[in-house]
Scaffold this active site. Structure first.
Site, PDB file in Angstrom:
ATOM      1  N   SER A  46       0.838  -1.192   0.000  1.00 31.36           N
ATOM      2  CA  SER A  46       0.000   0.000   0.000  1.00 31.36           C
ATOM      3  C   SER A  46       0.877   1.248   0.000  1.00 31.36           C
ATOM      4  O   SER A  46       1.708   1.415  -0.894  1.00 31.36           O
ATOM      5  CB  SER A  46      -0.948  -0.046   1.207  1.00 31.36           C
ATOM      6  N   ASP A  72      -8.469  -5.056  -6.158  1.00 29.74           N
ATOM      7  CA  ASP A  72      -8.143  -3.959  -5.246  1.00 29.74           C
ATOM      8  C   ASP A  72      -9.087  -2.782  -5.486  1.00 29.74           C
ATOM      9  O   ASP A  72      -9.146  -2.243  -6.588  1.00 29.74           O
ATOM     10  CB  ASP A  72      -6.691  -3.536  -5.478  1.00 29.74           C
ATOM     11  N   HIS A  87      -6.869  -5.495  -1.702  1.00 31.61           N
ATOM     12  CA  HIS A  87      -5.738  -4.598  -1.454  1.00 31.61           C
ATOM     13  C   HIS A  87      -4.790  -5.145  -0.387  1.00 31.61           C
ATOM     14  O   HIS A  87      -3.570  -5.113  -0.559  1.00 31.61           O
ATOM     15  CB  HIS A  87      -6.272  -3.235  -1.016  1.00 31.61           C
TER      16      HIS A  87
END
Length: 427
Positions: free
Chosen positions: A236, A326, A361
């Site tokens: 991330s 995601d 994600h």
């Protein structure tokens, strides 16, 4: 047949294992064709209860082997040896949008595995199990050292494998978190790396890129680290940071870099300023559904004239891990754009992309449950929002297992002095 007449033997092997290891759940001494439910229950460190369950039928020997037989229903279906872990959901009545993460890596995650008569989907606490056993899942292998670091303005946690060393090193960066997430660096140290997870948020300080470059240098200069065999891994926002670091060839020389669901936006300011700037520029890209759940993919998708990192400056092998489901980052689009830039620079030989349909994600360690939605506060919001991270349980679980194995192989290939050395740890 009455439950009192059935006396199954339930075993979990190994009953103590590292978080990423598989176990075998076996039920014996059942009547052939007998229907049972295998159930797992875990109480988290904040006293939330999580469960998973699968429906099985004993074979003609009176046995249910979860590693070999298909679940006919429950929180997972099909042959899923670790479904009792990765398909965990909050028990009925739990608070909304709970998240299951292990915080204290020095204690095990305890999971109660039970077998019940019949195919059940609720009311497990009100019914007596036929048999139960506790399994322990550990983040730290025996002999690992966990050291809190606060020196040279750097803060974080250092994990050192057992043995005389020196070892290759990995700087591990997660997303924007006040508290450190230590499970992955602990598992990396269990594989023979000195792993350092640097703190993102320090009250009263604006942590810019220089802070993370110093964290790399701290790890590189550690007496138990092979100074020219230090790699980067990030998820991330951590992926944004490590990609920016990998381009700073005038400052550091990482041996390799792993980016998990990241973006190649240029990040020169602190993370707080970074998010506020992009929020101001692209607030219109933030989407809310009818339940006011937030999707933020547009914030980190570079605009045509927006500053991005110089991919041509990357001189080390680069592994991009992409969850195609995601909903928080445009991971697939960014990976495609980075691949084009690497090709243009004549450096496509340095790039490997792993792309997983249906994965979200937050790609964590194998056997972790899917975090599809949670309450979270980004610096650009005034309060905690309900964020959609994306993904579906079964393909996400596959992505976590497959990508972890390939990330480890990538790190070992580029960081181990001897390609044949393989210090895998187990309990």
């Amino acid at each position: 047949m009455m439950a009192g007449a059935v006396h199954p033997i339930l075993s979990v092997c190994p009953s103590r294992a590292l978080f990423t290891e598989k176990f075998r759940v076996l039920v014996e001494n059942l009547p052939p064709g007998f229907s049972v439910t295998l159930h797992s229950l875990h109480c988290s460190e904040i006293n939330d209860y999580w469960e998973a369950f699968g429906h099985y039928v004993a074979d003609n020997k009176g046995t249910v082997d979860v590693s070999q037989e298909a679940s006919l229903g429950g929180t997972y279906t099909g042959k899923e040896p670790m479904g009792l872990l990765w398909s965990m959901i909050p028990v009925p009545g739990s608070k909304e949008h709970a998240v299951l993460f292990k915080v204290d890596v020095e204690t095990p995650q305890e999971v109660l595995i039970s077998v019940f008569q019949g195919h059940l989907s609720e009311g497990f606490r009100q019914k007596p199990p036929l048999a139960s056993v506790v399994a322990e899942r550990w983040s730290m292998a025996p002999g690992l050292k966990r050291i809190r670091v606060q020196e040279k303005e750097i803060e974080g946690i250092l994990f050192i494998p057992p043995g005389p060393g020196p070892f290759p090193g990995v700087l591990d960066l997660w997303g924007y978190e006040v508290e450190l997430t230590e499970c992955r660096p602990a598992m990396l140290a269990s594989q023979g790396f000195v792993a350092f997870v640097a703190k993102y948020v320090i009250p009263g300080r604006e942590l810019k890129m220089d802070y993370f470059l110093r964290a790399f240098e701290f790890l590189q200069e550690h007496p138990l680290v092979i100074s020219n065999r230090v790699g980067l891994i990030g998820l991330s926002q951590g992926a944004i940071v490590v990609l920016n670091m990998a381009c700073r060839t005038e400052a550091i020389s990482p041996r390799c870099c792993v980016s998990i669901n990241g973006s190649h936006l240029l990040m020169e300011e602190s993370s707080v300023t970074f998010w506020k700037k992009h929020f101001k520029m692209k607030e219109h890209t933030i989407l809310r559904n009818e339940q006011n759940h937030v999707t933020m993919r547009g914030l980190t998708l570079p605009l045509p004239n927006e500053a991005t990192i110089n991919m041509e400056n990357i001189n080390c092998p680069l592994l991009l891990v992409v969850g195609e489901g995601d909903l928080n980052f445009p991971s697939a689009e960014c990976a495609e754009l980075m691949a084009k830039r690497m090709h243009t620079a004549g450096k496509e030989h340095l790039l490997t992309i792993l792309s997983y349909p249906g994965a979200g994600h937050i790609l964590h360690l194998p056997n972790s449950n899917l975090v599809r939605i949670s309450r979270y506060r980004f610096p650009c919001f005034d309060q905690r929002e309900i964020i959609l991270w994306g993904g579906h349980p079964e393909p996400h679980a596959f992505a976590e297992e497959d990508s972890w194995d390939k990330i480890l192989a990538f790190l070992k290939q580029h960081l181990y002095p001897d390609p044949q050395s393989d210090p895998d740890a187990a309990l």
